[in-house]
Motif scaffolding. Structure first.
Motif, PDB file in Angstrom:
ATOM      1  N   ALA A 208      52.167  47.131  41.537  1.00 52.28           N
ATOM      2  CA  ALA A 208      52.239  45.740  41.977  1.00 52.28           C
ATOM      3  C   ALA A 208      51.675  44.832  40.888  1.00 52.28           C
ATOM      4  CB  ALA A 208      51.468  45.553  43.274  1.00 52.28           C
ATOM      5  N   VAL A 209      52.443  43.822  40.487  1.00 49.55           N
ATOM      6  CA  VAL A 209      52.002  42.855  39.481  1.00 49.55           C
ATOM      7  C   VAL A 209      51.289  41.708  40.186  1.00 49.55           C
ATOM      8  CG1 VAL A 209      52.708  41.300  37.637  1.00 49.55           C
ATOM      9  CG2 VAL A 209      53.894  43.487  37.938  1.00 49.55           C
ATOM     10  N   ASN A 210      50.041  41.451  39.792  1.00 51.60           N
ATOM     11  CA  ASN A 210      49.243  40.393  40.414  1.00 51.60           C
ATOM     12  C   ASN A 210      49.390  39.058  39.711  1.00 51.60           C
ATOM     13  OD1 ASN A 210      48.152  42.182  42.310  1.00 51.60           O
ATOM     14  ND2 ASN A 210      46.503  42.780  40.917  1.00 51.60           N
ATOM     15  N   GLY A 211      49.543  39.089  38.391  1.00 47.23           N
ATOM     16  CA  GLY A 211      49.590  37.844  37.635  1.00 47.23           C
ATOM     17  C   GLY A 211      50.309  37.997  36.324  1.00 47.23           C
ATOM     18  N   VAL A 212      50.723  36.860  35.749  1.00 47.75           N
ATOM     19  CA  VAL A 212      51.411  36.844  34.463  1.00 47.75           C
ATOM     20  C   VAL A 212      50.820  35.739  33.601  1.00 47.75           C
ATOM     21  CG1 VAL A 212      53.564  37.737  35.424  1.00 47.75           C
ATOM     22  CG2 VAL A 212      53.232  35.269  35.269  1.00 47.75           C
ATOM     23  N   CYS A 213      50.897  35.909  32.295  1.00 49.06           N
ATOM     24  CA  CYS A 213      50.544  34.840  31.365  1.00 49.06           C
ATOM     25  C   CYS A 213      51.307  35.034  30.068  1.00 49.06           C
ATOM     26  CB  CYS A 213      49.038  34.774  31.113  1.00 49.06           C
ATOM     27  SG  CYS A 213      48.294  36.313  30.544  1.00 49.06           S
ATOM     28  N   LEU A 214      51.580  33.918  29.394  1.00 46.84           N
ATOM     29  CA  LEU A 214      52.377  33.908  28.181  1.00 46.84           C
ATOM     30  C   LEU A 214      51.488  33.813  26.944  1.00 46.84           C
ATOM     31  CD1 LEU A 214      55.200  31.484  29.315  1.00 46.84           C
ATOM     32  CD2 LEU A 214      55.528  33.880  28.679  1.00 46.84           C
TER      33      LEU A 214
ATOM     34  N   PRO B 181      44.874  48.892  29.232  1.00 49.50           N
ATOM     35  CA  PRO B 181      43.944  49.243  30.307  1.00 49.50           C
ATOM     36  C   PRO B 181      43.105  48.034  30.683  1.00 49.50           C
ATOM     37  CG  PRO B 181      43.125  50.060  28.196  1.00 49.50           C
ATOM     38  CD  PRO B 181      44.449  49.411  27.923  1.00 49.50           C
ATOM     39  N   LEU B 182      43.371  47.465  31.850  1.00 52.75           N
ATOM     40  CA  LEU B 182      42.684  46.256  32.301  1.00 52.75           C
ATOM     41  C   LEU B 182      41.740  46.584  33.449  1.00 52.75           C
ATOM     42  CD1 LEU B 182      45.629  43.679  32.216  1.00 52.75           C
ATOM     43  CD2 LEU B 182      43.871  44.097  30.474  1.00 52.75           C
ATOM     44  N   PRO B 183      40.890  45.645  33.830  1.00 52.72           N
ATOM     45  CA  PRO B 183      39.980  45.898  34.961  1.00 52.72           C
ATOM     46  C   PRO B 183      40.756  46.215  36.238  1.00 52.72           C
ATOM     47  CG  PRO B 183      39.279  43.970  33.729  1.00 52.72           C
ATOM     48  CD  PRO B 183      40.607  44.354  33.183  1.00 52.72           C
ATOM     49  N   PRO B 184      40.228  47.066  37.095  1.00 51.92           N
ATOM     50  CA  PRO B 184      40.958  47.485  38.306  1.00 51.92           C
ATOM     51  C   PRO B 184      41.136  46.376  39.335  1.00 51.92           C
ATOM     52  CG  PRO B 184      38.736  48.388  38.295  1.00 51.92           C
ATOM     53  CD  PRO B 184      38.949  47.792  36.939  1.00 51.92           C
ATOM     54  N   ALA B 185      40.321  45.325  39.277  1.00 46.26           N
ATOM     55  CA  ALA B 185      40.441  44.243  40.248  1.00 46.26           C
ATOM     56  C   ALA B 185      40.813  42.943  39.553  1.00 46.26           C
ATOM     57  CB  ALA B 185      39.134  44.072  41.019  1.00 46.26           C
ATOM     58  N   ALA B 186      41.783  43.011  38.624  1.00 39.99           N
ATOM     59  CA  ALA B 186      42.215  41.825  37.878  1.00 39.99           C
ATOM     60  C   ALA B 186      43.389  41.156  38.586  1.00 39.99           C
ATOM     61  CB  ALA B 186      42.603  42.208  36.462  1.00 39.99           C
ATOM     62  N   GLN B 187      43.385  39.826  38.606  1.00 41.55           N
ATOM     63  CA  GLN B 187      44.481  39.060  39.187  1.00 41.55           C
ATOM     64  C   GLN B 187      44.966  37.944  38.287  1.00 41.55           C
ATOM     65  OE1 GLN B 187      42.598  38.041  43.088  1.00 41.55           O
ATOM     66  NE2 GLN B 187      44.471  38.915  43.944  1.00 41.55           N
ATOM     67  N   PHE B 188      44.101  37.468  37.388  1.00 39.13           N
ATOM     68  CA  PHE B 188      44.427  36.301  36.584  1.00 39.13           C
ATOM     69  C   PHE B 188      44.294  36.621  35.096  1.00 39.13           C
ATOM     70  CE2 PHE B 188      42.504  34.821  40.569  1.00 39.13           C
ATOM     71  CZ  PHE B 188      43.527  34.015  41.064  1.00 39.13           C
TER      72      PHE B 188
ATOM     73  N   GLN C 158      43.771  35.603  21.754  1.00 43.35           N
ATOM     74  CA  GLN C 158      42.790  36.201  22.644  1.00 43.35           C
ATOM     75  C   GLN C 158      43.278  36.146  24.091  1.00 43.35           C
ATOM     76  OE1 GLN C 158      38.166  36.305  22.072  1.00 43.35           O
ATOM     77  NE2 GLN C 158      38.796  34.264  22.626  1.00 43.35           N
ATOM     78  N   LEU C 159      43.294  37.299  24.734  1.00 41.14           N
ATOM     79  CA  LEU C 159      43.689  37.420  26.132  1.00 41.14           C
ATOM     80  C   LEU C 159      42.438  37.438  26.998  1.00 41.14           C
ATOM     81  CD1 LEU C 159      45.745  38.223  28.450  1.00 41.14           C
ATOM     82  CD2 LEU C 159      45.253  40.613  27.797  1.00 41.14           C
ATOM     83  N   LEU C 160      42.396  36.574  28.000  1.00 45.01           N
ATOM     84  CA  LEU C 160      41.277  36.500  28.924  1.00 45.01           C
ATOM     85  C   LEU C 160      41.719  37.006  30.284  1.00 45.01           C
ATOM     86  CD1 LEU C 160      40.112  32.965  27.837  1.00 45.01           C
ATOM     87  CD2 LEU C 160      38.993  35.110  27.259  1.00 45.01           C
ATOM     88  N   VAL C 161      40.929  37.904  30.869  1.00 44.08           N
ATOM     89  CA  VAL C 161      41.272  38.543  32.134  1.00 44.08           C
ATOM     90  C   VAL C 161      40.040  38.548  33.023  1.00 44.08           C
ATOM     91  CG1 VAL C 161      42.128  40.662  33.229  1.00 44.08           C
ATOM     92  CG2 VAL C 161      42.984  40.003  30.974  1.00 44.08           C
ATOM     93  N   ASN C 162      40.263  38.355  34.337  1.00 43.98           N
ATOM     94  CA  ASN C 162      39.130  38.407  35.262  1.00 43.98           C
ATOM     95  C   ASN C 162      38.951  39.817  35.820  1.00 43.98           C
ATOM     96  OD1 ASN C 162      41.406  38.428  37.103  1.00 43.98           O
ATOM     97  ND2 ASN C 162      39.995  37.834  38.727  1.00 43.98           N
ATOM     98  N   GLU C 163      37.749  40.147  36.181  1.00 43.71           N
ATOM     99  CA  GLU C 163      37.437  41.337  36.967  1.00 43.71           C
ATOM    100  C   GLU C 163      36.624  40.840  38.152  1.00 43.71           C
ATOM    101  OE1 GLU C 163      35.752  45.906  36.555  1.00 43.71           O
ATOM    102  OE2 GLU C 163      35.520  44.523  34.868  1.00 43.71           O
ATOM    103  N   GLU C 164      37.252  40.783  39.311  1.00 41.87           N
ATOM    104  CA  GLU C 164      36.779  39.985  40.442  1.00 41.87           C
ATOM    105  C   GLU C 164      35.291  40.137  40.740  1.00 41.87           C
ATOM    106  OE1 GLU C 164      37.972  39.099  45.114  1.00 41.87           O
ATOM    107  OE2 GLU C 164      38.911  40.749  44.019  1.00 41.87           O
ATOM    108  N   ASN C 165      34.777  41.339  40.798  1.00 44.34           N
ATOM    109  CA  ASN C 165      33.388  41.553  41.191  1.00 44.34           C
ATOM    110  C   ASN C 165      32.447  41.759  40.009  1.00 44.34           C
ATOM    111  OD1 ASN C 165      34.023  41.492  43.991  1.00 44.34           O
ATOM    112  ND2 ASN C 165      34.821  43.591  43.814  1.00 44.34           N
ATOM    113  N   VAL C 166      32.954  41.522  38.806  1.00 52.03           N
ATOM    114  CA  VAL C 166      32.147  41.783  37.601  1.00 52.03           C
ATOM    115  C   VAL C 166      32.007  40.551  36.723  1.00 52.03           C
ATOM    116  CG1 VAL C 166      31.959  43.177  35.506  1.00 52.03           C
ATOM    117  CG2 VAL C 166      32.775  44.228  37.630  1.00 52.03           C
TER     118      VAL C 166
END
Length: 628
Positions: A122-128, A169-176, A185-193
């Motif tokens: 399941a894809v949660n988010g996209v960015c260009l 390999p991204l964080p397991p709880a990433a959405q954005f 530079q790619l910025l990614v969230n890890e919801e609880n971290v």
């Protein structure tokens, strides 16, 4: 030599220890009738984009009134300018696929959508993202830590078929996710971290650095982000706060923070930088409405490394037959009568010697052991026969492996082995003065160099040790200028030296260039381009995935550096982590009329496979660096 990269946890940012004070942020409602899950500012005008699960993709004016619609059910949103058009990325919830679509903001006309293939997650988010060569990429952020980078266009044109570049390999709880194009530079969230920064360049290693890490996860959640010059604005929905993080070299600090007292469940975030500060749009998931505000936040500009020109490989070799760090050093054998029938030799340091034609097709595979570096010279007397000679450093036996090359057919055969007293043989290169004899100069990881005179009067190869010298630390690459009887050697963490190549002369080292701003350790492959008095030394600057070109004569003036970038039209990835390289000025026909550069690629992508070698027309290097 590949080296692991380690990033220490001292860069972690504790929100509890931040000096910025969180004041309340005044918000006003925006577009109260809008039913959308995500909004963004148009990159070229004072308009907005929205992704709605009910109404589709929407072009909106500054007040939120609808100007154009593309029907469907969508979530997640990002865009990039493309000439007079805008390229929009989103998620089609009906098809569960990411898509790209072109929009003309002046007319409100949408183009035909380009869909990425369905994924097995399941894809949660996209960015260009757009790189310095105008290649357009789409990042996918998925469940269970799955992420991918896809090539989707070049300039203002979308590809007919997207091409997968690499998995991430991204964080397991990433959405954005968001990409800073200038900093790649790619910025990614890890919801609880917290939030993380990854290199976005397609040739980059999958390392990450912390932007901000929570000290108490119960009170915080890492949400949506928006890139601004010099930093990133990040939403913490659990704490009900908006943060500005300032980048400082490789580290980040919290520059300011504001409380979102009016919002119960802040979720989506859109930000645009203006001359006076930031325009901000926020969505409250509690009532589904959007709110706007203006902030006087401004991050300090970040000093970025210079953007190096890129050239593209137009051919590449078949991947080597071993996993991991296997391919290492190429050499180019020139057919004496038909240059178009020349061959590229390459070492597989987990297998042996490989031979390719000029299109990269594997022609021969000699499984003789762990060969590291290889070099070639013509006209070697092997008994009564005259052959061309390839010599490689053999790490299995700490020896020199010799190969004869048939001057008519290019067929390669084992010709024998010469033992050495070295404990960890590494690099090798050949030297052939005008008198015609051939010397092999091999080095050890401890800095020792041994020079052998090669011969085979009775058809059996022999090596006579004629000189020995040493550098202070680990060397590898070397190349000999036969015309000027000069040897260039690379000391990986120090720089490049020149020394007299003649066996009866003292080995006095003279500095050519030191590791500094232009040349980044490790110093790896060295090669010479020699044509009509225009002689250049080409160096693999592995530390920043580039190639440096110097005049091959004192004072060794630098002509600049370049990278081997992605070739979108040919579907060939760029080159990085390069160990060995080779170049020739001989006209090999077709695209190789001004010669050929061959570089080892330490990260084979598009698709991800074992390592290989990239073939670049030297004419492209001449053009990129404006060489005389």
């Amino acid at each position: 030599m590949k080296r692991a990269k380690h990033y220490l946890p001292t860069a972690l940012i504790s929100l509890a220890c931040a000096h910025a004070v969180a004041a309340d942020l005044a918000l006003t409602p925006w577009a109260p009738a809008l039913d959308a899950q995500a909004v963004s500012f148009l990159p070229t005008d004072d308009q907005r984009l929205a992704a709605s699960e009910r109404d589709g993709l929407l072009l909106l004016d500054a007040k939120g009134a609808e100007l154009a619609r593309f029907n469907g059910h969508f979530s997640s949103l990002d865009s990039r300018a493309a000439g007079q058009h805008v390229l929009v990325a989103s998620l089609d919830n009906d098809r569960q696929q990411a898509l790209l679509i072109s929009l003309d903001p002046s007319t409100g006309e949408w183009g035909a959508p380009l869909y990425l293939p369905s994924r097995d997650y399941a894809v949660n988010g996209v960015c260009l993202s757009r790189d310095s060569a105008a290649n357009l990429f789409l990042f996918l952020v998925g469940e269970e830590g799955k992420g991918e980078q896809w090539l989707v266009g070049n300039g203002s044109t979308l590809l007919a078929e997207p091409q997968r570049v690499r998995g991430l390999p991204l964080p397991p709880a990433a959405q954005f996710c968001q990409v800073d194009d200038a900093a790649q530079q790619l910025l990614v969230n890890e919801e609880n971290v917290g939030w993380w920064a990854y290199p976005a360049h397609p040739e980059a290693d999958a390392t990450r650095r912390p932007v901000a890490i929570f000290d108490t996860v119960e009170k915080h959640a890492a949400g949506a982000m928006a890139v601004v010059p010099g930093g990133v604005v990040a939403l913490d929905p659990n704490a009900g706060k908006l943060h500005l993080y300032q980048q400082q070299g490789t580290r980040w600090s919290l520059a300011s923070s504001l409380a979102l007292a009016e919002l119960k469940e802040p979720e989506n975030l859109a930000v645009r930088a203006t001359a006076s500060g930031l325009q901000v749009l926020l969505r409250d998931d509690d009532d589904g409405r959007f709110y706007q505000t203006a902030l006087n936040w401004q991050a300090k500009p970040v000093r970025l490394p210079p953007v190096l020109p890129e050239v593209a490989a137009i051919r590449q070799s078949e991947p080597v037959g071993r996993q991991g760090d296997a391919a290492d050093d190429p050499a180019i054998w020139i057919h004496p009568e038909h240059p178009a029938q020349s061959r590229v030799l390459g070492t597989n340091k987990k297998q042996g010697l490989l031979a390719y034609d000029l299109d990269g097709k594997l022609l021969q595979e000699l499984a003789v052991g762990r060969l590291n570096n290889v070099d070639v010279r013509a006209n070697f007397k092997l008994g009564q026969r005259t052959v061309d000679l390839a010599v490689a450093s053999n790490r299995d036996h700490n020896s020199l492996s010799l190969f004869s090359i048939d001057r008519r057919t290019g067929q390669i055969s084992e010709a024998g082995e010469i033992p050495t007293p070295l404990k960890a043989i590494y690099g090798i290169c050949l030297f052939q003065p005008a008198s015609g004899e051939i010397y092999a100069i091999a080095n050890d990881k401890d800095g020792t160099f041994l020079q052998y005179r090669l011969s085979a009067p009775q058809g059996r190869v022999e090596g006579q040790l004629v000189r020995q010298f040493k550098v202070d630390s680990q060397p590898e690459g070397c190349v000999a200028d036969d015309q000027r009887q000069r040897l260039f050697i690379g000391e990986e963490d120090v720089g490049v030296w020149a020394v007299d190549a003649r066996a009866d002369q003292p080995a006095r080292l003279s500095s050519v260039i030191k590791v500094a701003e232009q040349l980044k350790a490790d110093v790896e492959g060295l090669a010479l381009y020699q044509s009509n008095g225009r002689d250049y030394l080409v160096i693999s600057s592995q530390g920043n995935d580039s190639y440096l070109v110097l005049d091959a004569e004192p004072p060794f003036v630098s002509r600049g550096a370049f990278r081997v970038g992605l070739n979108a039209s040919a579907g060939i990835d760029g080159a990085s982590e390069t160990d060995g390289l080779e170049v020739t000025a001989i006209n090999l026909g077709g695209p190789w009329s001004q010669g050929m550069l061959v570089v080892q690629d330490g990260r084979k992508r598009m698709p991800e496979q074992t390592q290989n070698f990239k073939f670049v027309p030297w004419a492209e290097v001449t053009k990129a660096l404006k060489l005389p």
